[in-house]
Write a protein that holds these residues in place. Structure first.
Motif, PDB file in Angstrom:
ATOM      1  N   LEU A  51       1.716   7.489  -5.485  1.00  0.00           N
ATOM      2  CA  LEU A  51       2.010   8.886  -5.209  1.00  0.00           C
ATOM      3  C   LEU A  51       1.447   9.295  -3.851  1.00  0.00           C
ATOM      4  O   LEU A  51       2.131   9.935  -3.043  1.00  0.00           O
ATOM      5  CB  LEU A  51       1.442   9.773  -6.316  1.00  0.00           C
ATOM      6  CG  LEU A  51       1.658  11.276  -6.156  1.00  0.00           C
ATOM      7  CD1 LEU A  51       3.138  11.619  -6.170  1.00  0.00           C
ATOM      8  CD2 LEU A  51       0.922  12.033  -7.259  1.00  0.00           C
ATOM      9  N   VAL A  52       0.212   8.910  -3.581  1.00  0.00           N
ATOM     10  CA  VAL A  52      -0.410   9.230  -2.291  1.00  0.00           C
ATOM     11  C   VAL A  52       0.360   8.568  -1.152  1.00  0.00           C
ATOM     12  O   VAL A  52       0.619   9.184  -0.106  1.00  0.00           O
ATOM     13  CB  VAL A  52      -1.889   8.781  -2.278  1.00  0.00           C
ATOM     14  CG1 VAL A  52      -2.485   8.929  -0.877  1.00  0.00           C
ATOM     15  CG2 VAL A  52      -2.695   9.581  -3.291  1.00  0.00           C
ATOM     16  N   GLY A  53       0.756   7.313  -1.352  1.00  0.00           N
ATOM     17  CA  GLY A  53       1.487   6.604  -0.309  1.00  0.00           C
ATOM     18  C   GLY A  53       2.828   7.237  -0.008  1.00  0.00           C
ATOM     19  O   GLY A  53       3.187   7.442   1.163  1.00  0.00           O
ATOM     20  N   VAL A  54       3.586   7.555  -1.051  1.00  0.00           N
ATOM     21  CA  VAL A  54       4.916   8.152  -0.861  1.00  0.00           C
ATOM     22  C   VAL A  54       4.814   9.511  -0.178  1.00  0.00           C
ATOM     23  O   VAL A  54       5.530   9.797   0.795  1.00  0.00           O
ATOM     24  CB  VAL A  54       5.641   8.271  -2.224  1.00  0.00           C
ATOM     25  CG1 VAL A  54       6.841   9.198  -2.120  1.00  0.00           C
ATOM     26  CG2 VAL A  54       6.076   6.902  -2.719  1.00  0.00           C
ATOM     27  N   LEU A  55       3.928  10.363  -0.671  1.00  0.00           N
ATOM     28  CA  LEU A  55       3.792  11.700  -0.084  1.00  0.00           C
ATOM     29  C   LEU A  55       3.206  11.627   1.325  1.00  0.00           C
ATOM     30  O   LEU A  55       3.662  12.328   2.231  1.00  0.00           O
ATOM     31  CB  LEU A  55       2.919  12.577  -0.975  1.00  0.00           C
ATOM     32  CG  LEU A  55       3.470  12.882  -2.373  1.00  0.00           C
ATOM     33  CD1 LEU A  55       2.462  13.708  -3.177  1.00  0.00           C
ATOM     34  CD2 LEU A  55       4.803  13.601  -2.298  1.00  0.00           C
ATOM     35  N   GLY A  56       2.201  10.758   1.487  1.00  0.00           N
ATOM     36  CA  GLY A  56       1.533  10.651   2.784  1.00  0.00           C
ATOM     37  C   GLY A  56       2.451  10.135   3.881  1.00  0.00           C
ATOM     38  O   GLY A  56       2.513  10.701   4.980  1.00  0.00           O
ATOM     39  N   VAL A  57       3.174   9.057   3.600  1.00  0.00           N
ATOM     40  CA  VAL A  57       4.047   8.484   4.635  1.00  0.00           C
ATOM     41  C   VAL A  57       5.181   9.443   4.961  1.00  0.00           C
ATOM     42  O   VAL A  57       5.608   9.538   6.118  1.00  0.00           O
ATOM     43  CB  VAL A  57       4.578   7.096   4.203  1.00  0.00           C
ATOM     44  CG1 VAL A  57       5.659   7.213   3.127  1.00  0.00           C
ATOM     45  CG2 VAL A  57       5.110   6.332   5.406  1.00  0.00           C
ATOM     46  N   SER A  58       5.663  10.201   3.981  1.00  0.00           N
ATOM     47  CA  SER A  58       6.742  11.159   4.229  1.00  0.00           C
ATOM     48  C   SER A  58       6.271  12.300   5.123  1.00  0.00           C
ATOM     49  O   SER A  58       6.932  12.662   6.104  1.00  0.00           O
ATOM     50  CB  SER A  58       7.275  11.717   2.909  1.00  0.00           C
ATOM     51  OG  SER A  58       7.744  10.692   2.079  1.00  0.00           O
ATOM     52  N   PHE A  59       5.129  12.874   4.781  1.00  0.00           N
ATOM     53  CA  PHE A  59       4.621  14.004   5.555  1.00  0.00           C
ATOM     54  C   PHE A  59       4.254  13.578   6.973  1.00  0.00           C
ATOM     55  O   PHE A  59       4.612  14.244   7.947  1.00  0.00           O
ATOM     56  CB  PHE A  59       3.413  14.628   4.856  1.00  0.00           C
ATOM     57  CG  PHE A  59       3.064  15.998   5.367  1.00  0.00           C
ATOM     58  CD1 PHE A  59       3.689  17.122   4.843  1.00  0.00           C
ATOM     59  CD2 PHE A  59       2.131  16.159   6.366  1.00  0.00           C
ATOM     60  CE1 PHE A  59       3.383  18.393   5.318  1.00  0.00           C
ATOM     61  CE2 PHE A  59       1.807  17.421   6.848  1.00  0.00           C
ATOM     62  CZ  PHE A  59       2.435  18.544   6.328  1.00  0.00           C
ATOM     63  N   LEU A  60       3.563  12.446   7.095  1.00  0.00           N
ATOM     64  CA  LEU A  60       3.143  11.979   8.417  1.00  0.00           C
ATOM     65  C   LEU A  60       4.345  11.630   9.285  1.00  0.00           C
ATOM     66  O   LEU A  60       4.379  11.955  10.483  1.00  0.00           O
ATOM     67  CB  LEU A  60       2.227  10.761   8.256  1.00  0.00           C
ATOM     68  CG  LEU A  60       1.624  10.197   9.548  1.00  0.00           C
ATOM     69  CD1 LEU A  60       0.774  11.261  10.241  1.00  0.00           C
ATOM     70  CD2 LEU A  60       0.783   8.964   9.252  1.00  0.00           C
ATOM     71  N   THR A  61       5.349  10.983   8.703  1.00  0.00           N
ATOM     72  CA  THR A  61       6.546  10.640   9.471  1.00  0.00           C
ATOM     73  C   THR A  61       7.269  11.894   9.930  1.00  0.00           C
ATOM     74  O   THR A  61       7.753  11.968  11.070  1.00  0.00           O
ATOM     75  CB  THR A  61       7.491   9.765   8.625  1.00  0.00           C
ATOM     76  OG1 THR A  61       6.801   8.586   8.223  1.00  0.00           O
ATOM     77  CG2 THR A  61       8.731   9.373   9.419  1.00  0.00           C
ATOM     78  N   ALA A  62       7.350  12.896   9.060  1.00  0.00           N
ATOM     79  CA  ALA A  62       7.989  14.158   9.449  1.00  0.00           C
ATOM     80  C   ALA A  62       7.263  14.797  10.622  1.00  0.00           C
ATOM     81  O   ALA A  62       7.891  15.258  11.590  1.00  0.00           O
ATOM     82  CB  ALA A  62       8.036  15.113   8.255  1.00  0.00           C
ATOM     83  N   VAL A  63       5.937  14.827  10.567  1.00  0.00           N
ATOM     84  CA  VAL A  63       5.150  15.426  11.653  1.00  0.00           C
ATOM     85  C   VAL A  63       5.368  14.663  12.961  1.00  0.00           C
ATOM     86  O   VAL A  63       5.656  15.265  14.008  1.00  0.00           O
ATOM     87  CB  VAL A  63       3.654  15.443  11.281  1.00  0.00           C
ATOM     88  CG1 VAL A  63       2.806  15.808  12.499  1.00  0.00           C
ATOM     89  CG2 VAL A  63       3.391  16.423  10.148  1.00  0.00           C
TER      90      VAL A  63
END
Length: 200
Positions: A147-159
């Motif tokens: 869960l942390v990986g999926v949410l983290g990589v999505s948010f960071l990539t968007a930024v």
């Protein structure tokens, strides 16, 4: 009597659940026992063919119905690919900024969108039974790594991508955050699907 079948070693996929390995080993043992009871060369060959087919079938893991454990770099890479595929349309569409500016001026909607996105990802990963995803070695004893990986990589990539492509201006951080959240929602969906559909 005929000696046991000598071809086809057992699949060595260490990620296969132990119950599946036990079932396969038991099946292959039954084939070996059957081979010892037949005298005809033709029947022995049929037993060998059936044994080979069982090994091949066990090695060809389906896309769905897998048990997924752990979380490593390959899982993170799969999530990254999924989030980029779902994110590219969000990066180039002007509607992303329009919705983001609306969220920035409506904090309840902004928080609700974030909470809804997290709930959606939890549902995809752990509730919808698309795959049998197991929580293993969670952070702090309760926070799933996947869960942390999926949410983290999505948010960071968007930024990173929206900043690099000039889609957001950090001189107005609340508007930038709103734009990122809008892109993050479908990107996290893509990351979750990209992670679990190939299985591990």
């Amino acid at each position: 009597m005929v000696a046991s079948v000598t071809d086809d070693s057992h699949p060595s996929d260490s990620s296969r659940p132990s119950s599946d390995r036990d079932d396969l080993e038991r099946l292959l043992s039954e084939f070996d026992a059957l081979a010892e009871t037949v005298d005809s060369p033709r029947e022995r060959e049929r037993v060998r063919s059936a044994r080979r087919a069982a090994v091949v079938a066990a090695a060809e893991a389906p896309v769905f119905g897998k048990v997924i454990r752990g979380y490593d770099r390959s899982d993170l890479a799969e999530a990254f690919v999924g989030c980029v595929l779902f994110g590219i349309p969000m990066f180039v569409e002007g509607g992303t900024n329009e919705v983001g500016h609306f969220l920035a001026t409506h904090p309840i909607s902004l928080v609700g969108t974030l909470v809804g996105a997290v709930g959606l990802i939890v549902g995809i990963l752990y509730v919808a039974d698309i795959q049998d995803v197991r929580v293993q070695d969670p952070f702090f004893g309760f926070l799933p790594r996947r869960l942390v990986g999926v949410l983290g990589v999505s948010f960071l990539t968007a930024v990173v991508v929206m900043t690099a492509w000039g889609r957001i201006e950090w001189s107005q951080p609340i508007f930038a955050l709103g734009d990122v959240v809008v892109a993050f929602v479908p990107m996290s969906l893509g990351a979750a699907l990209g992670d679990i559909l190939p299985g591990t």
